[in-house]
Design an enzyme around this catalytic site. Structure first.
Site, PDB file in Angstrom:
ATOM      1  N   HIS A 168     -15.473  20.246  22.573  1.00 31.80           N
ATOM      2  CA  HIS A 168     -16.295  20.375  23.780  1.00 31.80           C
ATOM      3  C   HIS A 168     -16.819  19.012  24.217  1.00 31.80           C
ATOM      4  O   HIS A 168     -17.197  18.181  23.392  1.00 31.80           O
ATOM      5  CB  HIS A 168     -17.489  21.291  23.511  1.00 31.80           C
ATOM      6  N   CYS A 242     -12.454  18.410  28.199  1.00 31.19           N
ATOM      7  CA  CYS A 242     -12.544  18.657  29.636  1.00 31.19           C
ATOM      8  C   CYS A 242     -13.099  17.444  30.366  1.00 31.19           C
ATOM      9  O   CYS A 242     -13.875  16.669  29.816  1.00 31.19           O
ATOM     10  CB  CYS A 242     -13.422  19.874  29.910  1.00 31.19           C
ATOM     11  N   ARG A 251      -8.246  17.588  32.167  1.00 29.52           N
ATOM     12  CA  ARG A 251      -8.310  17.236  30.758  1.00 29.52           C
ATOM     13  C   ARG A 251      -8.236  15.718  30.591  1.00 29.52           C
ATOM     14  O   ARG A 251      -7.443  15.047  31.257  1.00 29.52           O
ATOM     15  CB  ARG A 251      -7.162  17.885  29.972  1.00 29.52           C
TER      16      ARG A 251
END
Length: 264
Positions: A168, A242, A251
């Site tokens: 993340h 991300c 990405r």
């Protein structure tokens, strides 16, 4: 004759003020709820995930110390598979597959266990990142716990091919929050029970589409941005997250190449 008493009508201005006041109260309440949700997402999930990830790293390192000196060599390719040549006698002149080790044994040996269980530790000195690595990239099982997830069907750390990891960038520990700050020449370390693998960052793809799957290929390259490619087999490490921050539109991809292996 009965007398009819008419009630006095509330002035239109008073009714408008009351409606305005009610609307203001609802807006304040909605704002407070939204603020609480944002605080939960940006602060509380980070705190929970970071604490859990820190505990997992501590547990892994303790297990490795208690296991003593492990067998040399890289971690097995796909943790739950038994190599075809790993056979034991069946007692009747034939052979049978060796029994698969349990989760604790696989963790001690550095092999990848099931999703959600850490088996390696990723360290990025430039960013101050230390995070456990678990098999799979599912949100609830891996990423939302503050872990870095290993893409299944890619190489394991230290192996020839492409060991690909995801994490993340925002919320839930956000281990890859500042991945965009890495530069070619920076080092990335992956510790397992067997060894420490040191990778050197070679290329950074600032933005590509989520469907650009060839960035995870054994010899990685971008189909969307053909200028970003490697052409020779090697032991690669790919980090993905991300981008831009607080979105999942594109990405960000970082590629490294194995420089050294230090057995434990």
């Amino acid at each position: 004759m009965p007398v009819v008493v008419q009630g006095r009508r509330r002035p239109r201005r008073a009714r408008g003020a009351r409606a305005l006041w009610t609307g203001a109260e609802l807006a304040v309440t909605a704002g407070a709820v939204l603020l609480l949700l944002v605080a939960h997402q940006l602060w509380w999930t980070n705190r929970q995930a970071r604490d859990a990830a820190r505990d997992e790293v501590t547990q892994l390192e303790r297990q490795w110390r208690q296991a003593g000196t492990p067998s040399p060599g890289p971690a097995p390719a796909r943790g739950d598979r038994t190599p075809a040549g790993d056979r034991t006698s069946s007692g009747d002149g034939g052979t049978r597959p060796a029994p698969a080790p349990g989760p604790a044994a696989r963790r001690a040996a550095g092999a990848a266990p099931g999703p959600g269980l850490g088996y390696a530790v990723l360290r990025i000195p430039r960013l101050g990142v230390t995070a456990p690595v678990a098999e799979g990239t599912g949100k609830s099982a891996v990423l939302d716990k503050g872990y870095v997830g290993h893409y299944r069907h890619t190489a394991q750390p230290g192996e020839a091919g492409n060991a690909a990891l995801a994490g993340h960038r925002n919320t839930h520990g956000e281990p890859f929050r500042h991945l965009d700050l890495l530069r070619p020449g920076d080092t990335v370390l992956v510790d397992t029970a067997a060894a420490r693998y040191t990778y050197v960052v070679r290329r950074i793809l600032p933005r590509t589409t989520p469907g650009d799957g060839t960035v995870l290929a054994a010899v990685p390259h971008s189909t969307v941005h053909p200028a970003y490619r490697f052409t020779a087999p090697a032991a690669y490490l790919t980090l993905t997250t991300c981008t831009p921050a607080y979105t999942s539109t594109y990405r960000l991809v970082v590629w490294g190449v194995l420089r050294s292996t230090q057995s434990r």
